[in-house]
Write an enzyme that holds these catalytic residues in place. Structure first.
Site, mmCIF file in Angstrom:
data_model
loop_
_atom_site.group_PDB
_atom_site.id
_atom_site.type_symbol
_atom_site.label_atom_id
_atom_site.label_comp_id
_atom_site.label_asym_id
_atom_site.label_seq_id
_atom_site.Cartn_x
_atom_site.Cartn_y
_atom_site.Cartn_z
ATOM 1 N N GLU A 54 0.843 -1.201 0.000
ATOM 2 C CA GLU A 54 0.000 0.000 0.000
ATOM 3 C C GLU A 54 0.871 1.241 0.000
ATOM 4 O O GLU A 54 1.976 1.248 0.552
ATOM 5 C CB GLU A 54 -0.910 -0.001 1.235
ATOM 6 C CG GLU A 54 -1.849 1.194 1.311
ATOM 7 C CD GLU A 54 -2.867 1.084 2.433
ATOM 8 O OE1 GLU A 54 -3.696 2.008 2.583
ATOM 9 O OE2 GLU A 54 -2.831 0.080 3.171
ATOM 10 N N ASN A 197 -12.308 -1.098 -0.445
ATOM 11 C CA ASN A 197 -11.603 -1.553 0.753
ATOM 12 C C ASN A 197 -12.343 -1.083 1.997
ATOM 13 O O ASN A 197 -12.640 0.110 2.137
ATOM 14 C CB ASN A 197 -10.181 -0.975 0.766
ATOM 15 C CG ASN A 197 -9.468 -1.236 2.082
ATOM 16 O OD1 ASN A 197 -9.014 -2.349 2.328
ATOM 17 N ND2 ASN A 197 -9.376 -0.222 2.931
ATOM 18 N N GLU A 198 -12.671 -2.013 2.884
ATOM 19 C CA GLU A 198 -13.218 -1.708 4.214
ATOM 20 C C GLU A 198 -14.339 -0.672 4.149
ATOM 21 O O GLU A 198 -14.386 0.266 4.963
ATOM 22 C CB GLU A 198 -12.097 -1.239 5.141
ATOM 23 C CG GLU A 198 -11.080 -2.324 5.418
ATOM 24 C CD GLU A 198 -10.036 -1.952 6.462
ATOM 25 O OE1 GLU A 198 -10.034 -0.792 6.931
ATOM 26 O OE2 GLU A 198 -9.231 -2.825 6.819
ATOM 27 N N TYR A 270 -6.802 -7.792 12.531
ATOM 28 C CA TYR A 270 -5.511 -7.488 13.150
ATOM 29 C C TYR A 270 -5.619 -7.798 14.634
ATOM 30 O O TYR A 270 -6.640 -7.521 15.262
ATOM 31 C CB TYR A 270 -5.140 -6.015 12.960
ATOM 32 C CG TYR A 270 -4.867 -5.630 11.528
ATOM 33 C CD1 TYR A 270 -3.657 -5.953 10.928
ATOM 34 C CD2 TYR A 270 -5.815 -4.946 10.776
ATOM 35 C CE1 TYR A 270 -3.397 -5.609 9.610
ATOM 36 C CE2 TYR A 270 -5.560 -4.600 9.459
ATOM 37 C CZ TYR A 270 -4.353 -4.921 8.880
ATOM 38 O OH TYR A 270 -4.104 -4.575 7.577
ATOM 39 N N GLU A 320 -6.452 -8.927 4.363
ATOM 40 C CA GLU A 320 -5.600 -8.192 5.302
ATOM 41 C C GLU A 320 -5.614 -8.956 6.616
ATOM 42 O O GLU A 320 -6.676 -9.178 7.202
ATOM 43 C CB GLU A 320 -6.086 -6.758 5.554
ATOM 44 C CG GLU A 320 -5.778 -5.770 4.457
ATOM 45 C CD GLU A 320 -6.076 -4.333 4.866
ATOM 46 O OE1 GLU A 320 -5.821 -3.975 6.042
ATOM 47 O OE2 GLU A 320 -6.571 -3.576 4.015
ATOM 48 N N GLN A 372 1.881 -5.932 5.821
ATOM 49 C CA GLN A 372 2.159 -5.719 4.406
ATOM 50 C C GLN A 372 3.524 -6.322 4.074
ATOM 51 O O GLN A 372 4.048 -7.096 4.871
ATOM 52 C CB GLN A 372 2.112 -4.234 4.103
ATOM 53 C CG GLN A 372 0.744 -3.640 4.321
ATOM 54 C CD GLN A 372 0.610 -2.256 3.709
ATOM 55 O OE1 GLN A 372 1.413 -1.797 2.909
ATOM 56 N NE2 GLN A 372 -0.439 -1.571 4.122
#
Length: 534
Positions: A54, A197-198, A270, A320, A372
């Site tokens: 990213e 994304n999200e 996460y 992710e 990442q």
């Protein structure tokens, strides 16, 4: 003097009393792992071993791309990053975001004139020196497949369609010819595209509710597929698992609305250890597994009413995932040095737990992306002149090197523990895990007889002696043994010292239906051998 003391020596009596009063967790464990090659789950897709690049911090500039570094090649890409990425066996690379993509306009990053923009997600200047074609050069250098995300925040469906035209159409229309004018005669043929994304996150530029997102995604998908019918599309599933959110309702609505349209549903997670509780932290991959099973059920229900022709059911993309909590607040969240997390051994063990969970759910999880690749919550870290591999590099490398074939439904019998009620990471939801096994296991089998057994020993202090039993066929020949470990759970790597890495141990001479091996405390071990059925 008691009767027992009259019969037995006093020393033995004291030893016996002490042994009886020891807590159960301190007793030496003896576990079992049963492998049955007929009990299958699904094929392990190579796309599980993907990564992410990213426009954020030093991921691109100063990471993958650094023309001023002595390590730069003739195109400005870091040779050491390329080498480490190739050794990591990165199968596919997601680009350009992430939160960044929701205000990214791809035309700013192609051609001779690049347009600098305010970068609103991570608060920095985006020069657009690195764009579509530079990324494709880099992804080809590391031998990975490209996976692009389109701007569903400030972007339009026309912008997304034109990007597919630019990258995938050989010749004729304007944007295909524009690519050729920029010096790239042949199309890039990008197969995988995510629709934003999200988008369920309030932090996302252009955040939408599930209904509005689905409407926009459906129409964007339509024009993208009319441009290239061969592409695979990924819908933005839930990323907001914060207290008070309703992530599974988002997933339910998006799956219902896009059940005939998309090929994958993207999920994000996460985790972290902000309260420094080792055993709580070790259980966090089980949260991912719980969420996977819930979404699998939602997919199954929706697919019963879908009209997909000859296309397979929707699959899950965990595009992710990682440990991220140290660099997740204040100044560490923005600017040119954002999200520079430095990992230790316990982080690497949690990563191996995630990878085990992906393999155990190989029937429905067909794509995953560690976030990442370099510098930003990443398995490798650079300065101007050098690179080192972080602790989390090593389990991912072992899995991506060896764990392919058919995932097996493994029986594991080991001691277990219960966790406290705890937050799985900063800004994340709470969980309490019961009966967390100290041994966390996945296994795969190939037609040539090769079997891979991945074992995480979560116990901080004890080795666990384990009988590994083949219920069909016999173990044959030497079993290679690879172990990721370090001197203690807080051990880290840096430019000067590698404390946590993969070591090849002495092979196991295997024959018959049983192997016994002692898995060291706080370790991840991969066993590679054969099962013969003749």
């Amino acid at each position: 003097m008691t009767t027992l003391q009259k019969i037995l020596p006093i020393g033995f009596v004291l030893f016996l009393c002490a042994a009886l009063t020891l807590p159960a967790v301190a007793q030496q464990q003896h576990a079992r792992i049963k492998i049955d090659i007929d009990r299958t789950i699904g094929e392990v897709d190579s796309m599980l071993y993907g990564n992410f690049l990213e426009h954020l911090g030093r991921a691109v500039y100063g990471g993958a791309y650094d023309p001023d570094s002595p390590e730069a090649d003739e195109d400005g890409f870091r040779k050491d990053v390329i080498k480490a990425a190739r050794e990591l066996n990165v199968t596919q690379l997601r680009y350009p975001g992430g939160n960044f993509v929701s205000n990214y306009h791809w035309l700013d990053g192609v051609g001779p004139e690049r347009i600098p923009r305010m970068e609103l997600a991570w608060h920095r200047l985006e020069t657009n020196e690195f764009g579509t074609n530079e990324f494709m050069q880099f992804v080809n250098k590391i031998g990975a497949k490209p996976y692009f995300a389109v701007n569903m925040g400030s972007g339009t469906m026309t912008e997304a369609q034109r990007w597919v035209e630019y990258t995938n159409v050989k010749e004729g229309p304007y944007y295909a010819e524009l690519r050729k004018k920029h010096g790239y005669e042949e199309p890039w043929n990008i197969k995988y595209w995510s629709l934003g994304n999200e988008m369920d996150g309030f932090w996302q530029i252009g955040h939408l509710n599930a209904e509005d997102y689905s409407k926009k995604a459906r129409e964007t998908a339509k024009v993208m597929r009319l441009t290239d019918p061969s592409i695979k599309l990924i819908a933005a599933g839930s990323s907001n698992f914060r207290p008070g959110a309703n992530p599974m309702e988002w997933n339910r609505k998006v799956l219902e609305e896009l059940k005939d349209v998309v090929d994958y549903l993207a999920l994000h997670i996460y985790v972290g250890n902000p309260n420094d509780n080792y055993y709580n932290f070790m259980s966090t991959p089980l949260v991912l597994e719980e969420r996977t099973k819930i979404v699998k059920g939602l997919i199954r229900e929706v697919m019963s009413r879908a009209n997909r022709g000859d296309r397979p059911p929707i699959k899950i993309a965990w595009d992710e995932w990682n440990v991220w909590y140290r660099a997740r607040a204040g100044e560490a969240m923005s600017g040119d040095r954002a999200l520079e997390e430095h990992y230790n051994l316990e982080d690497a063990l949690v990563v191996s737990g995630f990878l085990n969970a992906f393999v155990r759910n190989a029937d429905v999880v067909k794509m995953a992306n560690m976030a990442q690749l370099v510098n930003v919550i990443a398995p490798m870290f650079t300065n101007k002149n050098d690179l080192y591999k972080q602790t989390i590099y090593y389990p991912l490398q072992l899995f991506s090197e060896y764990t392919y074939g058919t995932s097996l439904d493994v029986f594991v019998d080991s001691d277990s523990y219960d966790t406290d009620q705890f937050y799985i990471g900063l800004g994340e939801s709470q969980t309490q895990q019961k009966n967390v096994p100290y041994l966390d296991v996945s296994a795969t089998y190939k037609d040539n007889g090769e079997v891979i057994i991945n074992v995480l020993n979560r116990h901080k202090d004890q080795a666990i002696t384990t009988d590994i039993i083949s219920q069909k066929g016999t173990f044959s020949g030497p079993f290679e043994v690879y172990e990721v470990n370090g001197p203690d759970i807080k051990a880290k790597n840096n430019f000067d010292e590698t404390k946590v890495k993969t070591e090849q141990k002495s092979a196991i001479n295997a024959s018959g239906t049983e192997i016994t091996y002692s898995f060291p405390p706080h370790s991840y071990t991969l066993l590679k051998g054969k099962i013969v059925t003749d």
